[in-house]
Design a protein around this motif. Structure first.
Motif, PDB file in Angstrom:
ATOM      1  N   LEU A   9       0.806  -1.023  -0.012  1.00 19.06           N
ATOM      2  CA  LEU A   9       0.040  -0.037  -0.030  1.00 19.06           C
ATOM      3  C   LEU A   9       0.831   1.244  -0.050  1.00 19.06           C
ATOM      4  O   LEU A   9       0.665   2.455  -0.818  1.00 19.06           O
ATOM      5  CB  LEU A   9      -0.813   0.022   1.292  1.00 19.06           C
ATOM      6  CG  LEU A   9      -1.833   1.178   1.550  1.00 19.06           C
ATOM      7  CD1 LEU A   9      -2.714   1.382   0.287  1.00 19.06           C
ATOM      8  CD2 LEU A   9      -2.557   1.135   2.667  1.00 19.06           C
ATOM      9  N   GLN A  10       2.220   1.256   0.913  1.00 21.50           N
ATOM     10  CA  GLN A  10       2.983   2.289   0.987  1.00 21.50           C
ATOM     11  C   GLN A  10       3.447   2.699  -0.608  1.00 21.50           C
ATOM     12  O   GLN A  10       3.383   3.773  -1.025  1.00 21.50           O
ATOM     13  CB  GLN A  10       3.803   1.961   1.687  1.00 21.50           C
ATOM     14  CG  GLN A  10       4.898   3.329   2.117  1.00 21.50           C
ATOM     15  CD  GLN A  10       6.209   2.885   2.971  1.00 21.50           C
ATOM     16  OE1 GLN A  10       7.251   3.570   2.849  1.00 21.50           O
ATOM     17  NE2 GLN A  10       5.900   1.796   3.823  1.00 21.50           N
ATOM     18  N   ALA A  11       3.850   1.631  -1.100  1.00 23.38           N
ATOM     19  CA  ALA A  11       4.420   1.631  -2.365  1.00 23.38           C
ATOM     20  C   ALA A  11       3.446   2.218  -3.720  1.00 23.38           C
ATOM     21  O   ALA A  11       3.596   3.042  -4.366  1.00 23.38           O
ATOM     22  CB  ALA A  11       4.789   0.504  -2.876  1.00 23.38           C
ATOM     23  N   GLY A  12       2.179   1.783  -3.444  1.00 22.51           N
ATOM     24  CA  GLY A  12       0.939   2.208  -4.366  1.00 22.51           C
ATOM     25  C   GLY A  12       0.764   3.717  -4.285  1.00 22.51           C
ATOM     26  O   GLY A  12       0.536   4.522  -5.213  1.00 22.51           O
ATOM     27  N   VAL A  13       0.763   4.310  -2.868  1.00 17.24           N
ATOM     28  CA  VAL A  13       0.329   5.589  -2.583  1.00 17.24           C
ATOM     29  C   VAL A  13       1.599   6.503  -3.112  1.00 17.24           C
ATOM     30  O   VAL A  13       1.169   7.600  -3.620  1.00 17.24           O
ATOM     31  CB  VAL A  13       0.044   5.681  -0.896  1.00 17.24           C
ATOM     32  CG1 VAL A  13       0.400   7.270  -0.801  1.00 17.24           C
ATOM     33  CG2 VAL A  13      -1.136   5.193  -0.683  1.00 17.24           C
ATOM     34  N   ARG A  14       2.731   5.747  -2.902  1.00 16.55           N
ATOM     35  CA  ARG A  14       4.020   6.642  -3.340  1.00 16.55           C
ATOM     36  C   ARG A  14       4.044   6.989  -4.719  1.00 16.55           C
ATOM     37  O   ARG A  14       4.098   8.065  -5.268  1.00 16.55           O
ATOM     38  CB  ARG A  14       5.163   5.761  -2.956  1.00 16.55           C
ATOM     39  CG  ARG A  14       6.534   6.180  -3.624  1.00 16.55           C
ATOM     40  CD  ARG A  14       7.376   5.139  -3.463  1.00 16.55           C
ATOM     41  NE  ARG A  14       8.899   5.595  -4.025  1.00 16.55           N
ATOM     42  CZ  ARG A  14       9.164   5.373  -5.287  1.00 16.55           C
ATOM     43  NH1 ARG A  14       8.602   4.741  -5.962  1.00 16.55           N
ATOM     44  NH2 ARG A  14      10.604   5.500  -5.574  1.00 16.55           N
TER      45      ARG A  14
END
Length: 315
Positions: free
Chosen positions: A45-50
Motif C-alpha cells: 500500500l505504501q508503494a502504491g500511494v507513493r
C-alpha cells in the motif's frame, strides 16, 4: 512524430557532479525512509500511494509545461510493460525491507547496473559488452554470493532458523528488485519509449505501477489493515520523501542530466548509491554488518565501477 533537437551531450561539469552526488545520497536514503514507514503503513500500500502521488505531480508538471502525455504515439504496450516491471521492483523492495535490513537491501538492489548491462547486451543493438564489463559482472556476482553466504552464517550456529530464512528471503527480494529495475531500463532503452519525452516515460511507470500496486494492496487486504490512528508523523514524512523527493524531483533531475551529459560518465556515480545506503542504515537505523558482508559489498561496488567504466579510445 516530431523531434526536438537536444544540445550535444558533454562530460559532467561541476554542476553535474554535485547533482549526481546529491541524487545518489537521495536514492541511498530511500531504503531508510521505506523501512521507517513500514511500521505503520503496509508495504505494498505504501508503494502504491507513493507512485500515485508522484504520478499526479508528474502530470501537473507536464501540463504546466505543455508536454502532451496522452497523445497516441504507439508506446502504450511498452509503457504498460515498463509500468508493470516498475511495480514488481517496488513490491520486491518494500516487502523485502520487512524481512532484511536497509543496509543489506542497498547492496543487493544496486546490483541492477550489472543486470542492466546484461539485458542491453542481449536486447539493445549497439550495446555489446566489453571484457571489462564482463569482469565487472563476475566480480559483482561473486560479491553477491559472498553476501548470501554471510546471511547463512553471520548469526552463528545457534541462530533461529526461521529468522535466518526470512532474512535470506528479504535479500533475495533485493536481488529480484534489481533484476526488475534492470528490465525496466532495458524496456525503456530498447522500445518505442526511447523516442518519447522523459516525463512521459516516467509517467507510464508511475501511473501503471500505482494502479497495479493499489489493486494488489486491496487484493491482499493491506488497505483494510491500515489504521489511520497508527500512522506516525515519521511515516508521513517518509512517504512524502519517497513520493516528492525521490519519485518526482530526483527522477526528473536524472532525466534532465541525461539530456545534457554523457550517460556513460554519469553512470559511473552509481556505485555511490549503495555506499550511501549502507552508511545511512548504520547511522540512522543502528544496523550492523560483519566483515564478510563488508568484503561482499566492496566486491559489488568494484563490479559496478567496472561495468560503468568508460571504453578506452583507440589511437
Amino acid at each position: 512524430m516530431s523531434t526536438v533537437a537536444l544540445p550535444a551531450r558533454r562530460a559532467p561539469d561541476t554542476q553535474a557532479v554535485v547533482l549526481m552526488v546529491a541524487l545518489c545520497a537521495i536514492w541511498g536514503f530511500q531504503q531508510v525512509a521505506i523501512k521507517s514507514a513500514n511500521a505503520s503503513v503496509p508495504p505494498v500500500l505504501q508503494a502504491g500511494v507513493r507512485s500515485a502521488i508522484a504520478a499526479l505531480l508528474v502530470w501537473g508538471w507536464t501540463r504546466a509545461r505543455g508536454v502532451p502525455l496522452f497523445r497516441a504515439d504507439g508506446t502504450l504496450a511498452a509503457g504498460l510493460l515498463a509500468g508493470g516491471l516498475f511495480a514488481a521492483e517496488f513490491v520486491c523492495i518494500f516487502v523485502g525491507l520487512t524481512m532484511t535490513s536497509a543496509t543489506r537491501m542497498a547492496v543487493f538492489l544496486y546490483t541492477a547496473p550489472c543486470f542492466t548491462a546484461l539485458g542491453l547486451h542481449w536486447f539493445a543493438p549497439g550495446e555489446r559488452m566489453r571484457r571489462t564489463q564482463w569482469l565487472g559482472i563476475s566480480v559483482a556476482f561473486a560479491g553477491m554470493a559472498l553476501a548470501f553466504a554471510d546471511g547463512f552464517s553471520h548469526r552463528g550456529p545457534a541462530a533461529d532458523t526461521h529468522a535466518m530464512l526470512v532474512g535470506l528471503a528479504g535479500d533475495a527480494l533485493g536481488v529480484l528488485g534489481g533484476v526488475a529495475w534492470a528490465a525496466t531500463t532495458v524496456v525503456v532503452r530498447s522500445s518505442t519509449l526511447a523516442h518519447v519525452s522523459a516525463s512521459k516515460a516516467l509517467f507510464y511507470q508511475l501511473a501503471v505501477s500505482a494502479v497495479v500496486l493499489l489493486a494488489l494492496a486491496a487484493g491482499i487486504g493491506q488497505i483494510g489493515q491500515l489504521e489511520l490512528r497508527a500512522i506516525t508523523p515519521l511515516a508521513v514524512m517518509s512517504l512524502g520523501y519517497q513520493a516528492v523527493v525521490v519519485a518526482f524531483v530526483s527522477y526528473l533531475t536524472w532525466f534532465w542530466l541525461l539530456t545534457r551529459y554523457m550517460a556513460s560518465r554519469l553512470s559511473v556515480f552509481s556505485f555511490l548509491t549503495p555506499l550511501f545506503g549502507v552508511t545511512f542504515g548504520v547511522l540512522l537505523l543502528g544496523e550492523s554488518f560483519s566483515s564478510r558482508f563488508l568484503a561482499a559489498a566492496l566486491l559489488v561496488l568494484a563490479g559496478i565501477a567496472l561495468v560503468n567504466a568508460p571504453a578506452k579510445r583507440r589511437v
